[in-house]
Design a protein around this motif. Sequence first.
Motif, PDB file in Angstrom:
ATOM      1  N   ALA A 289       0.855  -1.195   0.000  1.00 55.09           N
ATOM      2  CA  ALA A 289       0.000   0.000   0.000  1.00 55.09           C
ATOM      3  C   ALA A 289       0.889   1.242   0.000  1.00 55.09           C
ATOM      4  CB  ALA A 289      -0.920  -0.017   1.217  1.00 55.09           C
TER       5      ALA A 289
ATOM      6  N   LYS B  70       0.392   4.303   0.095  1.00 56.64           N
ATOM      7  CA  LYS B  70       0.089   5.466   0.940  1.00 56.64           C
ATOM      8  C   LYS B  70       0.974   5.484   2.182  1.00 56.64           C
ATOM      9  CE  LYS B  70      -3.474   3.128   0.791  1.00 56.64           C
ATOM     10  NZ  LYS B  70      -4.842   2.842   0.402  1.00 56.64           N
TER      11      LYS B  70
ATOM     12  N   ASP C 145      -0.431  -0.950  -4.562  1.00 60.44           N
ATOM     13  CA  ASP C 145      -1.742  -0.298  -4.449  1.00 60.44           C
ATOM     14  C   ASP C 145      -1.504   1.200  -4.386  1.00 60.44           C
ATOM     15  OD1 ASP C 145      -3.547   1.198  -2.795  1.00 60.44           O
ATOM     16  OD2 ASP C 145      -3.636  -0.328  -1.247  1.00 60.44           O
TER      17      ASP C 145
ATOM     18  N   ARG D  26     -15.371  -2.716  -3.715  1.00 61.65           N
ATOM     19  CA  ARG D  26     -15.023  -2.651  -2.293  1.00 61.65           C
ATOM     20  C   ARG D  26     -16.298  -2.700  -1.461  1.00 61.65           C
ATOM     21  NH1 ARG D  26     -10.933   1.265   0.963  1.00 61.65           N
ATOM     22  NH2 ARG D  26     -11.692   0.784   3.047  1.00 61.65           N
TER      23      ARG D  26
ATOM     24  N   ILE E  79      -9.012   5.323  11.714  1.00 60.58           N
ATOM     25  CA  ILE E  79      -8.391   4.383  10.778  1.00 60.58           C
ATOM     26  C   ILE E  79      -9.129   3.039  10.725  1.00 60.58           C
ATOM     27  CG2 ILE E  79      -6.101   5.445  10.675  1.00 60.58           C
ATOM     28  CD1 ILE E  79      -5.118   3.583  12.813  1.00 60.58           C
TER      29      ILE E  79
ATOM     30  N   HIS F 232     -11.385  -3.953   3.251  1.00 65.48           N
ATOM     31  CA  HIS F 232     -10.262  -3.466   4.086  1.00 65.48           C
ATOM     32  C   HIS F 232     -10.888  -2.984   5.388  1.00 65.48           C
ATOM     33  CE1 HIS F 232      -6.648  -1.305   5.330  1.00 65.48           C
ATOM     34  NE2 HIS F 232      -7.402  -0.251   5.532  1.00 65.48           N
TER      35      HIS F 232
ATOM     36  N   SER G 264      -6.740  -0.248  10.183  1.00 66.62           N
ATOM     37  CA  SER G 264      -5.288  -0.204  10.215  1.00 66.62           C
ATOM     38  C   SER G 264      -4.758  -0.371  11.633  1.00 66.62           C
ATOM     39  CB  SER G 264      -4.861   1.164   9.675  1.00 66.62           C
ATOM     40  OG  SER G 264      -3.822   1.039   8.761  1.00 66.62           O
TER      41      SER G 264
ATOM     42  N   GLY H  23      -3.743  -3.455   6.883  1.00 64.50           N
ATOM     43  CA  GLY H  23      -4.156  -3.129   8.244  1.00 64.50           C
ATOM     44  C   GLY H  23      -3.458  -3.879   9.347  1.00 64.50           C
TER      45      GLY H  23
ATOM     46  N   GLU I 293      -3.032  -6.231   1.099  1.00 62.98           N
ATOM     47  CA  GLU I 293      -2.428  -4.925   0.820  1.00 62.98           C
ATOM     48  C   GLU I 293      -1.723  -4.336   2.041  1.00 62.98           C
ATOM     49  OE1 GLU I 293      -5.870  -3.502  -2.347  1.00 62.98           O
ATOM     50  OE2 GLU I 293      -6.041  -2.946  -0.244  1.00 62.98           O
TER      51      GLU I 293
ATOM     52  N   GLY J   6       0.720  -2.136   4.095  1.00 60.05           N
ATOM     53  CA  GLY J   6       1.564  -0.958   3.893  1.00 60.05           C
ATOM     54  C   GLY J   6       2.475  -0.823   5.100  1.00 60.05           C
ATOM     55  N   ARG J   7       1.849  -0.506   6.240  1.00 63.44           N
ATOM     56  CA  ARG J   7       2.585  -0.297   7.489  1.00 63.44           C
ATOM     57  C   ARG J   7       3.450  -1.497   7.858  1.00 63.44           C
ATOM     58  NH1 ARG J   7       0.128   2.807  11.536  1.00 63.44           N
ATOM     59  NH2 ARG J   7      -1.807   2.332  10.457  1.00 63.44           N
TER      60      ARG J   7
ATOM     61  N   ARG K 109       1.239  11.540  13.740  1.00 61.87           N
ATOM     62  CA  ARG K 109       0.437  10.417  14.217  1.00 61.87           C
ATOM     63  C   ARG K 109       0.136  10.496  15.720  1.00 61.87           C
ATOM     64  NH1 ARG K 109       1.412   5.795  14.268  1.00 61.87           N
ATOM     65  NH2 ARG K 109      -0.610   5.033  13.573  1.00 61.87           N
TER      66      ARG K 109
ATOM     67  N   TYR L 179      -3.728  10.477  16.207  1.00 64.48           N
ATOM     68  CA  TYR L 179      -4.317   9.199  16.619  1.00 64.48           C
ATOM     69  C   TYR L 179      -3.952   8.805  18.042  1.00 64.48           C
ATOM     70  CZ  TYR L 179      -3.957   8.747  11.511  1.00 64.48           C
ATOM     71  OH  TYR L 179      -3.978   8.963  10.168  1.00 64.48           O
TER      72      TYR L 179
ATOM     73  N   TYR M  84       3.451   6.238   7.200  1.00 61.58           N
ATOM     74  CA  TYR M  84       2.556   7.342   7.512  1.00 61.58           C
ATOM     75  C   TYR M  84       3.227   8.477   8.289  1.00 61.58           C
ATOM     76  CZ  TYR M  84      -0.737   3.780   6.026  1.00 61.58           C
ATOM     77  OH  TYR M  84      -1.372   2.802   5.309  1.00 61.58           O
TER      78      TYR M  84
ATOM     79  N   MET N  81       2.683  11.665   5.503  1.00 64.95           N
ATOM     80  CA  MET N  81       1.712  12.614   6.052  1.00 64.95           C
ATOM     81  C   MET N  81       2.399  13.871   6.571  1.00 64.95           C
ATOM     82  SD  MET N  81      -0.733   9.945   8.099  1.00 64.95           S
ATOM     83  CE  MET N  81      -2.072  11.052   8.511  1.00 64.95           C
TER      84      MET N  81
HETATM   85  N1  LLP Z   1      -5.610  -1.061   1.591  1.00 66.70           N
HETATM   86  C1  LLP Z   1      -6.499  -0.054   1.693  1.00 66.70           C
HETATM   87  C2  LLP Z   1      -7.686  -0.051   0.852  1.00 66.70           C
HETATM   88  C3  LLP Z   1      -6.277   0.976   2.614  1.00 66.70           C
HETATM   89  O1  LLP Z   1      -7.154   1.967   2.718  1.00 66.70           O
HETATM   90  C4  LLP Z   1      -5.115   0.950   3.421  1.00 66.70           C
HETATM   91  C5  LLP Z   1      -4.846   2.002   4.383  1.00 66.70           C
HETATM   92  C6  LLP Z   1      -4.207  -0.107   3.256  1.00 66.70           C
HETATM   93  C7  LLP Z   1      -4.509  -1.110   2.340  1.00 66.70           C
HETATM   94  C8  LLP Z   1      -2.938  -0.224   4.032  1.00 66.70           C
HETATM   95  O2  LLP Z   1      -3.135  -0.304   5.398  1.00 66.70           O
HETATM   96  P1  LLP Z   1      -1.889  -0.634   6.353  1.00 66.70           P
HETATM   97  O3  LLP Z   1      -1.466  -2.053   6.074  1.00 66.70           O
HETATM   98  O4  LLP Z   1      -0.790   0.327   6.027  1.00 66.70           O
HETATM   99  O5  LLP Z   1      -2.416  -0.436   7.724  1.00 66.70           O
HETATM  100  N2  LLP Z   1      -2.659   7.290   8.339  1.00 66.70           N
HETATM  101  C9  LLP Z   1      -3.086   6.208   9.197  1.00 66.70           C
HETATM  102  C10 LLP Z   1      -3.382   4.957   8.412  1.00 66.70           C
HETATM  103  C11 LLP Z   1      -4.411   5.158   7.339  1.00 66.70           C
HETATM  104  C12 LLP Z   1      -4.581   3.912   6.525  1.00 66.70           C
HETATM  105  C13 LLP Z   1      -5.404   4.167   5.334  1.00 66.70           C
HETATM  106  N3  LLP Z   1      -5.591   3.034   4.505  1.00 66.70           N
HETATM  107  C14 LLP Z   1      -1.999   5.958  10.245  1.00 66.70           C
HETATM  108  O6  LLP Z   1      -1.019   6.657  10.266  1.00 66.70           O
HETATM  109  O7  LLP Z   1      -2.149   5.069  11.082  1.00 66.70           O
END
Ligand code: LLP
Length: 463
Positions: free
Chosen positions: A94, A96, A115, A185, A198, A237, A240, A278, A320, A322-323, A360, A364, A421, A425
Amino acid sequence: MSRSAHPAGPRHADVLPEGHYSAPAADLNVLDEKVWSRTVTRDADGALTVGGIAVARLAEEFGTPAYFLDESDFRARCRAWADAFGPDADVFYAGKAFLSRAVVRWLKEEGLNLDVCSGGELTTALDAGMPAERIAFHGNNKTVAEIERAVEAGVGRIVLDSFQEIVRVAHIAQRHGVRQRVQIRVTVGVEAHTHEFIATAHEDQKFGIALADGQAAEAVRRALSLDGLELIGVHSHIGSQIFDMAGFEVSARRVVQLLAEIRDEHGVELPEIDLGGGLGIAYTSDDDPREPHEIAKALSDIVTRECEAAKLRTPRISVEPGRAIVGPTAFTLYEVGTIKPLEGLRTYVSVDGGMSDNIRTALYDAEYSVALVSRTSDAEPMLVRVVGKHCESGDIVVKDAFLPADLAPGDLIAVPATGAYCRSMASNYNHALRPPVVAVRDGEARVIVRRETEEDLLRLDVG
Ligand code: LLP
């Protein structure tokens, strides 16, 4: 809550929140491998090194604040996710969480997909040579221009997020004479145990199409009826920074049930499901994240079981993270500027960054760890709050932590697990210059995102 002014007592709250670890670690010099990237260690002089390079050298060459990303750790995590899910599943990083052209190249080399959720992320991915068919395009309000670019580029899938978008993407694809591969989705109605901002699969939020009231089934009906779309599956999804696999299991079960309903109504078995990202990481020693192979097994077991029960062919699974990939691979290095002991409360340690490089904590209530990294110390632990240099009291980087009492201005401290993030961010609040991201590997360090300069600020300000 009253918002009127009142004379402040010495304390607005307990010094340490209830349930927080109340005692310092036995030895503050020990770097807990749970929260630091894999090549981090202390050298003979007691200074932290990453990729074989000591922080003093990194600070001298690249300045502070700066993010240092452990490239071999990043690559190892990519491989661990890819291996855990195997050839019959797909792992999409991910973007982002953190995206740059170097990262895209690493993903490409390590066999991961990507993604993206904006035109900017798509541009970065394509510019760095990620094959379009390995890109998934997300977002709850993609613009027509973004959809056009994604379709023209030939992205492997667009994840449809609303009824309007189903028609919009179908129309654009038809105009380009293609059938766009899409997923829908769905919001599965799971309350993920994480911060409200989140969590994404309960019904009262902006993402996806609800399973409830037959909404998702109706979306499937429409998508199947449009020539411009090839519906390849459904996507969920749930949020997170989640540790508990129960939410994923409920989500997987409900998504498989939807596949069975689709088969019964339309006679088609959709070939794929995506269970999103997540997965939580360790920000402090108290956190206990799951390993990719445990996650892969739990998800594939539940999908297989549910499919057997529904007499469905097991769909191809994608995820997916990311973190969980980039988060643990980086730390932020700061220089200590001022130290203010507040008698009976705690000591405020001000660093040369703050909420502009890590929002963060303010946003959060996130918890982080911190360590003195330019040297070791045998001094007593002192309770600190690490704060930035911005003009507000919410500018907190680490709310509660212990650092040695002989901490002094000029010392380097580092906050681990800031790969996800934080840079993505980061802001220019107070006209702060966003810090660089420096990749470190096998004794070499190179800037992959450079530090902003005052010229950058003035260039945007057209006068
Ligand atoms: N897939 C989708 C559709 C998502 O919306 C997200 C995160 C991910 C995958 C990846 O999630 P991860 O594995 O990274 O948790 N800014 C916030 C997190 C926002 C996540 C948004 N979507 C933070 O700093 O905790």
